[in-house]
Enzyme design. Structure first.
Site, PDB file in Angstrom:
ATOM      1  N   SER A  88       0.800  -1.237   0.000  1.00  0.00           N
ATOM      2  CA  SER A  88       0.000   0.000   0.000  1.00  0.00           C
ATOM      3  C   SER A  88       0.822   1.272   0.000  1.00  0.00           C
ATOM      4  CB  SER A  88      -0.963   0.007   1.201  1.00  0.00           C
ATOM      5  OG  SER A  88      -2.036  -0.868   0.976  1.00  0.00           O
ATOM      6  N   LYS A  91      -0.076   3.671  -2.654  1.00  0.00           N
ATOM      7  CA  LYS A  91      -1.130   4.680  -2.552  1.00  0.00           C
ATOM      8  C   LYS A  91      -0.569   6.085  -2.339  1.00  0.00           C
ATOM      9  CE  LYS A  91      -4.700   1.508  -0.867  1.00  0.00           C
ATOM     10  NZ  LYS A  91      -4.121   0.295  -0.283  1.00  0.00           N
ATOM     11  N   SER A 151      -6.178   3.795   4.093  1.00  0.00           N
ATOM     12  CA  SER A 151      -5.546   2.952   3.072  1.00  0.00           C
ATOM     13  C   SER A 151      -6.589   2.182   2.273  1.00  0.00           C
ATOM     14  CB  SER A 151      -4.540   1.985   3.709  1.00  0.00           C
ATOM     15  OG  SER A 151      -3.674   1.450   2.751  1.00  0.00           O
TER      16      SER A 151
END
Length: 404
Positions: A88, A91, A151
């Site tokens: 993640s 992101k 997230s």
């Protein structure tokens, strides 16, 4: 018997006509136009040290890095350019593109983003979700919070489709921006960081991205320090454990998949120094926080800020040819600070462009100043002219050439 200096004019003309006549018709060099922020390439990080005096802490991770924010210098690292699954941490690029679209006016905070079935998160235990309603809508600013704080995979996919029509199209935007920033060991396939064999980034590249977020998304960077966000009746906390234990930490992002291990990018500012850390593929959520904390503590204890010259200081006087003045003062075009090992003195040297000639415009780059510590280069800065110097008239140039 006395002669006027003009008695030698025919002789002088014959000596220098071939050199000076073409130059006599030369117009003043145009001053380069400033590029807009969107056109200006992002600054690349300087080459840094991987080991300093006293060694570096042992970090049980597949790759890690410590970067000075101001200069982009890498202060310590291990495997900084190995392409690894970023989970993640991906992101950060998704949120960065949203933030830049908000800055440019392409997006507005209260624009509504629709949630398609492909973006909708079914709430499995293996997936991070903002819990956007299927076929519902959410504002851009809520979507951004859902990406940064929660997230949310659903938030990332929804904004990707909103901006680019599809997640594949958004990945192309991500890779284009990665190229502009100088992220040379990165390839994005999706907006979330979900596993894909081709989806990779490196510790250095992720630090470059973190630096760009802090620098270019200052209006939205405070979101990365928010500890929780409630949406659709569900309150979720930020997974960055350092936000709860270290008041100097104000970002950035966690990541985890089975393949990527536990990952964390952090930023901390203490007094006038900001450091960025990247930890990739360590063994637990506790370890990524502990190792980041250790690396930050080591960095702040071993390095300090140094200012080689004041912004308004004249560093040197550069000699000029064929100008109305023989020299021009050279100084820094902007404030210059470096991060160096504590207690080490800086030495500086100047390199000017060879055979400088007028005209010179104020602000034109005419050389550089290089800083060294213990014989190793630690940074450099452009030297710019502090005043306009016009090209001399024909007769004065002719006399200067004869004297030369």
């Amino acid at each position: 018997m006395q002669f006027s200096q003009f008695a030698f004019l025919p002789l002088v003309l014959s000596l220098v006509a071939g050199v000076l006549v073409p130059g006599a018709a030369t117009a003043a060099k145009p001053v380069a136009q400033k590029k807009s922020a969107a056109e200006t390439p992002a600054p690349e990080p300087l080459a840094g040290q991987s080991v300093v005096e006293g060694g570096v802490p042992a970090i049980p991770a597949k790759a890690w890095l410590l970067m000075d924010y101001d200069s982009g210098a890498v202060l310590a690292s291990a495997n900084p350019d190995e392409p690894l699954p970023p989970a993640s941490l991906t992101k950060m690029m998704t949120s960065f593109l949203v933030e830049q679209a908000l800055r440019s006016g392409k997006l507005k905070k209260d624009d509504l983003v629709s949630v398609s079935e492909s973006a909708w998160c079914r709430g499995s235990s293996t997936e991070s979700c903002m819990y956007l309603p299927l076929n519902g809508q959410a504002t851009v600013i809520d979507i951004l919070r859902g990406i940064v704080i929660q997230s949310g995979n659903d938030a990332s996919k929804a904004i990707a489709e909103h901006l680019a029509g599809s997640e594949d199209g958004f990945a192309k935007l991500m890779n284009a921006e990665a190229g502009r920033l100088g992220m040379t060991h990165t390839n994005f396939v999706n907006s979330t960081g979900l596993p894909d064999p081709a989806h990779r980034s490196s510790a250095r590249d992720l630090a470059i991205l973190a630096r760009a977020i802090i620098r270019d998304s200052s209006d939205y960077y405070p979101l990365y320090a928010e500890r929780e966000f409630k949406y659709n009746g569900i309150k979720q906390g930020n997974r960055n454990a350092l936000l709860y234990t270290d008041s100097t930490v104000d970002g950035l992002k966690t990541g985890h998949t089975q393949e990527a291990g536990y990952c964390l990018v952090t930023s901390s500012k203490r007094n006038d120094m900001r450091l960025i850390t990247v930890i990739l593929n360590t063994h637990s959520a506790k370890a990524r926080a502990d190792e980041s904390r250790k690396l930050l503590g080591w960095g702040f204890s071993r390095f300090e800020k140094a200012t080689p010259f004041a912004p308004d200081a004249v560093v040197t006087n550069a000699k000029l040819g064929f100008g109305k003045a023989d020299t021009v003062a050279a100084g820094l075009g902007a404030p210059w600070t470096l991060t160096v090992p504590r207690g080490q003195k800086l030495q500086t040297s100047v390199q000017l462009k060879p055979e400088l000639e007028a005209p010179v415009a104020k602000g034109a780059v005419i050389g550089k100043v290089i800083a060294e510590s213990n014989g190793k280069p630690v940074g450099e800065a452009p030297l710019v002219a502090q005043a306009d110097v016009e090209r001399a008239g024909f007769m004065l140039r002719m006399w200067q050439h004869l004297v030369k």
